[in-house]
Design an enzyme around this catalytic site. Sequence first.
Site, mmCIF file in Angstrom:
data_model
loop_
_atom_site.group_PDB
_atom_site.id
_atom_site.type_symbol
_atom_site.label_atom_id
_atom_site.label_comp_id
_atom_site.label_asym_id
_atom_site.label_seq_id
_atom_site.Cartn_x
_atom_site.Cartn_y
_atom_site.Cartn_z
ATOM 1 N N TRP A 121 5.133 7.183 0.540
ATOM 2 C CA TRP A 121 4.746 7.046 -0.870
ATOM 3 C C TRP A 121 3.257 7.268 -1.102
ATOM 4 C CZ3 TRP A 121 3.136 2.718 -4.357
ATOM 5 C CH2 TRP A 121 3.381 3.035 -5.706
ATOM 6 N N ASP A 131 13.543 2.705 -7.842
ATOM 7 C CA ASP A 131 13.890 4.013 -7.318
ATOM 8 C C ASP A 131 15.391 4.175 -7.498
ATOM 9 O OD1 ASP A 131 12.886 6.281 -6.276
ATOM 10 O OD2 ASP A 131 12.241 5.402 -4.381
ATOM 11 N N TRP A 175 11.527 11.758 -3.001
ATOM 12 C CA TRP A 175 10.119 11.434 -2.733
ATOM 13 C C TRP A 175 9.196 12.201 -3.663
ATOM 14 C CZ3 TRP A 175 8.782 7.257 -0.467
ATOM 15 C CH2 TRP A 175 9.622 6.683 0.503
ATOM 16 N N GLN A 209 4.650 3.440 4.585
ATOM 17 C CA GLN A 209 4.460 4.263 3.390
ATOM 18 C C GLN A 209 3.228 5.162 3.472
ATOM 19 O OE1 GLN A 209 6.754 4.515 1.036
ATOM 20 N NE2 GLN A 209 8.000 3.006 2.109
ATOM 21 N N PRO A 262 8.322 1.577 -6.099
ATOM 22 C CA PRO A 262 9.674 1.199 -6.514
ATOM 23 C C PRO A 262 10.637 1.044 -5.351
ATOM 24 C CG PRO A 262 9.317 3.546 -6.884
ATOM 25 C CD PRO A 262 8.027 2.995 -6.333
ATOM 26 N N LYS A 307 12.978 -6.907 15.504
ATOM 27 C CA LYS A 307 13.040 -6.632 14.078
ATOM 28 C C LYS A 307 13.895 -7.695 13.400
ATOM 29 C CE LYS A 307 12.286 -1.702 13.638
ATOM 30 N NZ LYS A 307 12.802 -0.410 13.226
ATOM 31 N N LYS A 316 19.867 -9.072 10.242
ATOM 32 C CA LYS A 316 20.911 -9.910 9.642
ATOM 33 C C LYS A 316 21.936 -10.292 10.696
ATOM 34 C CE LYS A 316 21.518 -9.182 4.785
ATOM 35 N NZ LYS A 316 21.655 -8.068 3.896
#
Length: 973
Positions: free
Chosen positions: A568, A84, A528, A564, A45, A601, A604
């Site tokens: 996760w 989430d 988490w 993750q 999520p 990376k 924006k």
Amino acid sequence: MSDQQKSNLAAIEESILALWQKEHTFEKSLKQREGGKYFSFYDGPPFANGLPHFGHSLVTSIKDAVLRYKTMRGYYVPRRNGWDCHGLPVEYAIEKDFGVSGKKQILELGLEKFNNACRDSIFKYKGEWEILLQRLGRWSDYDNYYATVDNTYTESVWWALSQINDKGLLYRGFKSTAYCPRCETPLSNFEVNDGYKDNVSDPSLYVKFKLKDEEAFLLGWTTTPWSLPGNAAIAVNPEEVYVYVRLKDDDGKEETVVLAEKRLEILSSSDYHIEKEVKGTELVGKEYDPLFKVDDAKNLEGAENLYKVWTADFVSIDDGTGVLHVAPAFGEDDLNLGQDNNVPVIKTIDASGKVTGGIGYDEAKGMFFKKADKYIIEHLAKLNRVYAAETFTHTYPFCWRCDTPLMYYAISSWFIKVSAIREQLLKTAEEINWVPEHIKNGRFGKWLEGARDWSVSRNRYWGAPMPVWVNEDDEDDYMVVDSYDKLKELAGDETLDLSDVHRPKIDDVVIKKDGKTYRRVEEVLDCWFESGCMSIGQQHYPFENKETFKSTFPADFIIEGLDQTRLWFYVQHVVSTILFDSPAYKNVVVNGMIMAGDGQKLSKRLKNYPPVEEVFQDEGADSLRLFLLSSTQATQTADYMRFDRSSLKDLNRNVLGTLMNSYRFFKMYADIDDWKPSKPGVEPKSTNVLDQWMLARLNETIEEVTTLADNFKLAHAIQPIFALIDDMSNWYIRRSRRRFWKTEDDTDKQQAYETLWYTLTRLCQLLAPWAPFLSDHLWRELTEGLGMPQSVHLSDWPEAGIKDQAMLDDMEMMRTMINLGLSGRADNGIKVRQPLPGPIVTTKRQLSSNGFKSILEEELNVKPATYVVSATKPNGITMNFEITPELKREGIMREIVRHVQNARKKAELNVDDRIELSLVSNDNSISEAIKEHADTIKSETLATTLSITKKDLGYQEEVKVEGEMLEISLKKA
Ligand SMILES: [Zn+2]
């Protein structure tokens, strides 16, 4: 962006999206697999309180592609996405909205108001997310999502925690944990792991602790001067030799300092002499004067043990002085040493990271801990307690959410005793298939081997409340509530409203039992922990859906980014291992990161990647998906891939553009002949070697793609499809072109149609999971009215037919020979249009079909070759470059045909229009060539008549052939 600027492909994609919606294609694809083997997928999520970004397109593409593939393979694949909703990311955004920071201000604002605002914000960008996901082609049951905020979800989380407690794996500990002073909460070690920064500049301070009964100073070293007021002890290494060193300071004043012999190099001047050597153990028990006079230190329990030297194995000899400043309030080893030796904790920083008063020095009071460094150093310098103050750079952890430097802070919090189940975690992890494979025993396995106890409580507000009620008179007497019904029963109130269990309402629920009063602990659960409970939470297990849970657990497939692995993927594994002694998933694909073309990376601010909407409008979602999915760095090695627009454009042109052109070629002729396949869905039979080869290549590709996709090797599964498109277009169609031109409806033409149609429809199926739009568009065009599935996504994955290996090998060999022959021509400066005598072709064995011969001869434009079979000689070709006058005239004829074909185009004739033609030249060899090859010229240019006397037929042009003039005139017959 206006429709004019939209590419053709983008327009097709949008029309397909509309068709899917209108025809309920996704729902149909599910419905028709009902009762089939279940393929269970868990959606990791994301938070919907922030906007999706370009980086999400990779993971979205993989999720959708694999699930479409499995559906075509016959599995029943229900799909729901998850959101989430709890935790610091949400709270942090709301603090910013309200312009508040820290606990005090949140409490002033009011917890209810704060949490309501959090609730209102969690789906703020859900719409934007769904637009991105759907435009990228991700099929999901968007209305039937799960969210960690659901009250049912929280009940499952409560149940999980109570199970963990029942197994003796939940405890409250006073521990030094990583702590964010701005968020005022401990963080788990894996959250810390996510936030390390390199090249952080910090002080490097050498500080002198005056020994009580000797004229000497213990020379300590620290990078956290702010922690010095909390100093409670000194530790030395018992294995090391320490030296008393007599040295002169800058003013010529002499003093003695004590440090490890191996660390003498840190002394700034060589003007010293060693007075004596002692073993580390000989320093133990010595007392020293505290640097700061902390007000209540002397009243603390164990105060008699303050300001003494101890030994500790963890004292490093690789850096510093070998004399360790120990502050039990601010370090894990420090606290352990303190607890082992009953040395009290001196807290000189409050929970919000500010220096407290009462340390005998007020200038830094109220200052944020990191800011206090400078003032502490100045203060100590005045007291002549500084040997040297420098700065250096090192790696330091920051809060992953708010970017505040973390500190280690001794605090009471709740832990899951993960360290006690390491063996079990490794055992259940054995059953997991990882892509890429090395993560299994590498990044993941190593992490499990060193698994630490998991701090699951957060001193925060917006989260699942911990279901722990503690006896107000005995903090060791507590109960973990496992369900809402149980809580009503314990609270003795069947009417208790638990439709929303968020703070602050839940804090009012009090349990009275046997004359004792139990109140809920203030903490909420680590978000988490909630996402780790996803497998049960999304089903409200064990309160509901027990059967569905059984068929969905463990997941057949999950996929998220490399980061993750320790988040996760890890938390799910811990929870499922404790609850069910099972892994939470069977197959896990880990994708790499998308970096910008410049290797930075995606940012924006730097605008180093295009807006995803622009890519959709230009190259289209299919191209983007194919580009990302076929990158081995991203999907096979979970490495960093660079997003490079020009490579995306190349793929768009070379793969999808080529496929489109192949389809257009087919359609143009099929429309002219009003052709339809005779047995759609059945592999055609053909006597033509090109068809046989094309079908063999197709079957070879189906076999490869299927094997690789079954093993989740996505990038490697897609590459063969690209190669097949190239072979179909640049070899099969190019070599077969003339077969479609023929006027009569003969068998060979039929066979070419059947083969090309079959190859194109199978290609649509092979492409469907990865490029779902164009594949469906072409499928619909190719199969309309044939009684086949309405959408390619409702079709079954193709079975590979028999692949004729000899056919594949021979074609490859012939293509190698052709390339050799062509480069021979180029070396001799002879155009391909000029026919040459037959070469000699040597092969190790008989060719599997004579059809290869004409392919070689046509492609090289040579007279019949001589074929020699020799087991001893290598495969090869010997060209003959001798041009006879006959061959010369034939070459001229080819030249003429080419000019006439161009003239036809300029005269805007259709490809199948018949013409009247006149060709006139004063040059003898040209005229002779025309006379000699009149029939060929007529048939190649679809001329019904050919005149060699001057005529004006309407279209007129003069061209040069071999440097001589030729007049062309033509009109539609
Ligand atoms: Zn923070």
